[in-house]
Design a protein around this motif. Structure first.
Motif, PDB file in Angstrom:
ATOM      1  N   ALA A  81      47.594  30.737  45.629  1.00  0.00           N
ATOM      2  CA  ALA A  81      47.704  32.197  45.653  1.00  0.00           C
ATOM      3  C   ALA A  81      49.064  32.673  45.154  1.00  0.00           C
ATOM      4  O   ALA A  81      49.157  33.707  44.485  1.00  0.00           O
ATOM      5  CB  ALA A  81      47.445  32.706  47.067  1.00  0.00           C
ATOM      6  N   ARG A  82      50.111  31.930  45.449  1.00  0.00           N
ATOM      7  CA  ARG A  82      51.450  32.373  45.029  1.00  0.00           C
ATOM      8  C   ARG A  82      51.942  31.678  43.764  1.00  0.00           C
ATOM      9  O   ARG A  82      53.083  31.896  43.348  1.00  0.00           O
ATOM     10  CB  ARG A  82      52.446  32.167  46.160  1.00  0.00           C
ATOM     11  N   SER A  83      51.109  30.859  43.145  1.00  0.00           N
ATOM     12  CA  SER A  83      51.566  30.044  42.015  1.00  0.00           C
ATOM     13  C   SER A  83      51.951  30.873  40.798  1.00  0.00           C
ATOM     14  O   SER A  83      52.965  30.588  40.146  1.00  0.00           O
ATOM     15  CB  SER A  83      50.482  29.026  41.625  1.00  0.00           C
ATOM     16  N   VAL A  99      38.171  29.639  43.886  1.00  0.00           N
ATOM     17  CA  VAL A  99      38.759  30.542  44.876  1.00  0.00           C
ATOM     18  C   VAL A  99      40.259  30.700  44.631  1.00  0.00           C
ATOM     19  O   VAL A  99      40.805  31.818  44.673  1.00  0.00           O
ATOM     20  CB  VAL A  99      38.502  30.021  46.305  1.00  0.00           C
ATOM     21  N   ALA A 100      40.945  29.589  44.370  1.00  0.00           N
ATOM     22  CA  ALA A 100      42.391  29.639  44.145  1.00  0.00           C
ATOM     23  C   ALA A 100      42.735  30.469  42.913  1.00  0.00           C
ATOM     24  O   ALA A 100      43.722  31.225  42.918  1.00  0.00           O
ATOM     25  CB  ALA A 100      42.948  28.228  43.999  1.00  0.00           C
ATOM     26  N   PHE A 155      49.807  37.011  51.857  1.00  0.00           N
ATOM     27  CA  PHE A 155      50.022  37.187  53.292  1.00  0.00           C
ATOM     28  C   PHE A 155      48.697  37.300  54.039  1.00  0.00           C
ATOM     29  O   PHE A 155      48.567  36.815  55.167  1.00  0.00           O
ATOM     30  CB  PHE A 155      50.891  38.424  53.536  1.00  0.00           C
ATOM     31  N   VAL A 156      47.729  37.933  53.415  1.00  0.00           N
ATOM     32  CA  VAL A 156      46.386  38.003  54.006  1.00  0.00           C
ATOM     33  C   VAL A 156      45.797  36.611  54.122  1.00  0.00           C
ATOM     34  O   VAL A 156      45.183  36.247  55.144  1.00  0.00           O
ATOM     35  CB  VAL A 156      45.470  38.920  53.171  1.00  0.00           C
ATOM     36  N   VAL A 157      45.971  35.805  53.087  1.00  0.00           N
ATOM     37  CA  VAL A 157      45.454  34.430  53.103  1.00  0.00           C
ATOM     38  C   VAL A 157      46.096  33.646  54.243  1.00  0.00           C
ATOM     39  O   VAL A 157      45.401  32.967  55.018  1.00  0.00           O
ATOM     40  CB  VAL A 157      45.725  33.732  51.757  1.00  0.00           C
ATOM     41  N   LEU A 215      44.317  30.661  60.147  1.00  0.00           N
ATOM     42  CA  LEU A 215      44.227  30.181  61.530  1.00  0.00           C
ATOM     43  C   LEU A 215      42.876  30.525  62.168  1.00  0.00           C
ATOM     44  O   LEU A 215      42.190  29.619  62.674  1.00  0.00           O
ATOM     45  CB  LEU A 215      45.381  30.727  62.367  1.00  0.00           C
ATOM     46  N   PRO A 216      42.442  31.795  62.174  1.00  0.00           N
ATOM     47  CA  PRO A 216      41.111  32.055  62.731  1.00  0.00           C
ATOM     48  C   PRO A 216      39.997  31.374  61.946  1.00  0.00           C
ATOM     49  O   PRO A 216      38.987  30.969  62.525  1.00  0.00           O
ATOM     50  CB  PRO A 216      40.990  33.583  62.679  1.00  0.00           C
TER      51      PRO A 216
END
Length: 266
Positions: free
Chosen positions: A87-89, A158-159, A174-176, A181-182
């Motif tokens: 996501a941040r790549s 997805v990525a 940040f959403v990812v 965790l949940p």
């Protein structure tokens, strides 16, 4: 899909990005690439100690629970690390993207490829354990390998979608991170769906957890040959294949829709 055909047309560039990301991941460490085996093994050991020993999470009528847990971890760990890094790549590689024109989708896909190395190491570990401790799995344990390959395809799509969106909307990463965790506890890694309290009285909830979460069929299909010594159910296998194709299509669609804006906004 021309977005993915660029992997073949620019395979040398993709290989260079892959080697760069792999070296950067372990740069300065004494063990170097040996961490590709040591880190997954250590991570799996941590999960095992926390959930199987300290917490004593134990589904009913489940033998070798520690192995049940380990057989569900590799797909999850691969998914979680890949989409976080992926996501941040594009944003992290913004200086290169602004200077040089090249197929930008190779950046998140190369990040996923580096995580495949750890996924393969984890698969080798659980495969060896399954062959040793679950004699009934010895004939079909190898089926986890092609299942893992389909999971890689799903995660790559997805990525790519998340990396493309994050280049425009920085909140995505940040959403990812917040969702993982949940998402972990909603995926049947620590438990079997049929053993959930209220499973008989609320079958709709079990169906929602099974078919509303694309990782559930992936984990179940991966674990079935390793732990149960059975082929994945037809429903899980079909779901996973359809999800992989849909993820590829979604990744290509999102990337093409923002490709012209990536260089200026990344």
């Amino acid at each position: 899909m021309s977005v993915y055909a660029d992997l073949l047309r620019h395979r040398e560039l993709f290989g260079s990005l892959f080697r760069r990301d792999l070296r950067a991941k372990y740069k300065g460490s004494l063990l170097g690439l040996a961490w590709t085996l040591a880190l997954p093994a250590a991570l799996m050991l941590v999960y095992l100690v926390v959930f199987a020993v300290l917490w004593k999470a134990q589904p009913t009528e489940t033998d070798d629970y520690w192995l049940f847990l380990l057989c569900g971890l590799p797909p999850w760990v691969f998914f979680a690390t890949s989409i976080q890094s992926g996501a941040r790549s594009i944003v992290q590689n913004a200086p290169i993207i602004r200077k040089v024109r090249f197929p930008r989708q190779l950046v998140p896909l190369s990040v996923v490829a580096t995580e495949v190395v750890a996924f393969a190491a984890m698969t080798a570990i659980v495969l060896a354990l399954a062959l040793w401790f679950r004699p009934e799995s010895r004939d079909l344990a190898w089926v986890a390998i092609p299942v893992g390959a389909v999971i890689v395809v799903f995660v790559a799509g997805v990525a790519l979608a998340l990396a493309s969106l994050n280049a425009i909307f920085r909140d995505v990463e940040f959403v990812v991170s917040a969702a993982l965790l949940p998402w972990f506890f909603l995926t049947p890694i620590l438990y079997q769906l049929d053993d959930l309290p209220g499973a008989e009285s609320r079958p709709w909830l079990v169906d929602l957890l099974r078919w509303g979460n694309p990782l559930t069929p992936a984990v179940e299909a991966y674990r079935a040959p390793l732990y149960e010594g059975q082929l994945p159910s037809a429903a899980d296998a079909l779901y996973l294949c359809v999800a992989a194709v849909a993820a590829l299509a979604l990744g290509a669609l999102v990337f093409r829709s923002v490709d012209d804006r990536i260089a200026s906004e990344a």
